[in-house]
Design an enzyme around this catalytic site. Structure first.
Site, mmCIF file in Angstrom:
data_model
loop_
_atom_site.group_PDB
_atom_site.id
_atom_site.type_symbol
_atom_site.label_atom_id
_atom_site.label_comp_id
_atom_site.label_asym_id
_atom_site.label_seq_id
_atom_site.Cartn_x
_atom_site.Cartn_y
_atom_site.Cartn_z
ATOM 1 N N ASP A 83 91.949 29.541 -3.492
ATOM 2 C CA ASP A 83 91.581 29.084 -2.682
ATOM 3 C C ASP A 83 91.695 30.196 -1.959
ATOM 4 O O ASP A 83 92.551 31.112 -1.888
ATOM 5 C CB ASP A 83 92.229 27.814 -1.768
ATOM 6 C CG ASP A 83 93.702 28.187 -1.409
ATOM 7 O OD1 ASP A 83 94.741 28.879 -3.220
ATOM 8 O OD2 ASP A 83 94.576 28.048 -1.190
ATOM 9 N N GLU A 145 97.168 27.349 -2.817
ATOM 10 C CA GLU A 145 97.905 27.921 -2.638
ATOM 11 C C GLU A 145 98.589 28.942 -1.010
ATOM 12 O O GLU A 145 99.468 28.861 -0.252
ATOM 13 C CB GLU A 145 97.874 30.228 -3.597
ATOM 14 C CG GLU A 145 99.589 30.702 -3.539
ATOM 15 C CD GLU A 145 99.296 31.575 -1.619
ATOM 16 O OE1 GLU A 145 100.140 32.327 -2.168
ATOM 17 O OE2 GLU A 145 97.981 31.598 -1.054
HETATM 18 C C1 LIG Z 1 100.434 27.347 5.895
HETATM 19 C C2 LIG Z 1 101.853 28.146 4.483
HETATM 20 O O1 LIG Z 1 102.973 28.248 4.369
HETATM 21 N N1 LIG Z 1 101.566 29.494 4.364
HETATM 22 C C3 LIG Z 1 101.895 30.046 4.028
HETATM 23 C C4 LIG Z 1 101.312 30.539 2.426
HETATM 24 C C5 LIG Z 1 101.324 31.519 1.274
HETATM 25 C C6 LIG Z 1 100.706 32.207 1.454
HETATM 26 N N2 LIG Z 1 100.477 33.635 0.876
HETATM 27 C C7 LIG Z 1 103.102 31.037 4.382
HETATM 28 O O2 LIG Z 1 102.330 31.975 5.248
HETATM 29 O O3 LIG Z 1 103.403 32.313 4.247
#
Ligand SMILES: CC(=O)N[C@@H](CCCN)C(=O)O
Length: 390
Positions: A83, A145
């Site tokens: 994704d 992800e």
């Molecule tokens: C929406 C959310 O929690 N996203 C995660 C996903 C990790 C992306 N590499 C974050 O912001 O860390």
């Protein structure tokens, strides 16, 4: 039109046309990824490799698992998510879902985060197919992800049912092909404060949800400052401590009504060894003691919306040490953003992060991956395959 030597050298690899195909599927997390994943399944089938799709409950999204070589312990997993983040409101020079090569870079949504690695992994499958592998090469391609490392959890449940244990996993998030040994974990919650609405001229008769939320938000900021003072800093990270903050808030409906509803989102990005549960317990305790009077009529609800662990790879682990011979360790060796690697590690599979492109290009308009990064990834993966033949 490809003119430069660099472009021509890159074109010789199968990675580039694969990456062009993958970018062509609009796999923004809110959409189904089945078009892409079924295309990959058919691509693997054409190589004589049968891939398993691990589907979500709705049947509109799937992870892919495939193995080349003997089904024994000690294999290496190449892992990537399929994704991508949205392009809404971003000004792109060209169509984000049509790969374009300019000035030694390949542009398109997902070029570095992280279809570049998925393409390079898929390209090396053909090499692996013809190599005398003594231990297997596995492929783990996930969905969702970007919205909280969702899909890979089902894949890990599936892995648990397999009769063999891989030695480790390479998560190909963009690190400019340097080995990253750690990342932070993340928890995020949505807090809903329900009060009691009355005409604002009769304020004492109402329960003000916005003020309740404001007190909580101020407390969260206070705890954040305290955690920063007390956490043992980890200088392996560019932000060497745990961060806690409110990121979204909404509430109230008119200037003359005591608001009966407020909502805010807060997150904690914690060092791998910091317990976010203890931090959350403090917020909960503050709510119970200090907002108790309001709570006779107000209701405060916490809903967890993100939860993934940090990564702390052991540099002495055999798999980690072996991979570190094929690429250099990043300085600093840890990154602030989260990946699926922490979840693999929690499932007992040694994990590290190493992939083409720079995180500085991710999530932006005109996202790109440099062609020489893709070429470096091809070389790295060729060494990984070679290591499975001895
Ligand atoms: C929406 C959310 O929690 N996203 C995660 C996903 C990790 C992306 N590499 C974050 O912001 O860390």
């Amino acid at each position: 039109m490809l003119t430069g030597t660099r472009e021509k050298a890159a074109m010789a690899s199968a990675t580039l046309p694969l990456l062009e195909t993958l970018i062509g599927f609009d796999t923004v997390s809110r959409n189904s990824n089945l078009g892409l994943i079924e295309w990959l399944r058919d691509h693997f089938a054409a190589l004589g490799v049968s891939a398993t799709l691990v589907t979500d409950k709705t049947g509109t999204k799937a992870n892919l698992w495939a193995t080349i070589g003997p089904e024994v312990d000690g294999g290496i997993i190449l892992s990537g998510h399929t994704d991508v983040v949205p392009v809404d409101g971003q000004a792109w020079t060209s169509d984000p879902f049509k790969a374009v090569i300019r000035d030694g870079n390949l542009y398109g949504r997902g070029a570095c985060d992280m279809k570049g690695f998925v393409a390079a992994a898929t390209a090396i499958a053909e090499t692996a197919r013809n190599a005398p592998l003594r231990r297997p090469l596995h492929f783990a391609f996930s969905y969702d992800e970007e919205v909280g490392c969702i899909g890979v959890r089902d894949l890990l449940t599936f892995l648990d049912t397999l009769p063999y244990r891989p030695a480790g996993v390479i998560v190909g998030e963009p690190t400019e092909m340097k080995i990253v040994l750690g990342h932070k974990g993340k928890r995020a919650w949505c807090c809903t404060v329900k009060g009691h609405a009355v005409h604002s001229s009769r304020a004492p008769e109402g329960v003000n949800a916005v003020e309740g939320a404001a007190r909580l938000i101020a407390e969260i900021a206070g705890i954040s400052a305290e955690v920063r003072r007390n956490d043992q800093p980890d200088d392996g990270f560019d932000v060497p401590f745990t961060t806690l903050l409110t990121t979204v808030m909404e509430g109230g409906m008119s200037t003359n009504t005591v608001p009966d509803l407020a909502r805010f989102v807060f997150e904690c990005r914690h060092l791998p060894d910091t317990d976010p549960e203890a931090i959350f317990a403090r917020i909960q305790a503050f709510t119970d003691t200090n907002l108790a009077t309001d709570r006779q009529r107000a209701e405060i609800l916490f809903e967890e919306i993100t939860n993934y662990p940090g990564l702390a790879a052991d540099p002495a682990d055999g798999f980690v040490a072996a991979m570190s011979r094929f690429a250099c360790t990043a300085v600093p060796p840890k990154v602030a953003y989260g990946t699926e690697a922490g979840l693999f590690q929690r499932a007992g599979i040694p994990a590290l992060v190493c992939g083409p492109g720079s995180i500085a290009q991710a999530h932006r308009p005109d996202e790109f991956c440099a062609l020489d990064q893709l070429a470096a990834c091809d070389t790295f993966l060729a060494q990984v395959v070679e290591s499975l033949t001895v």
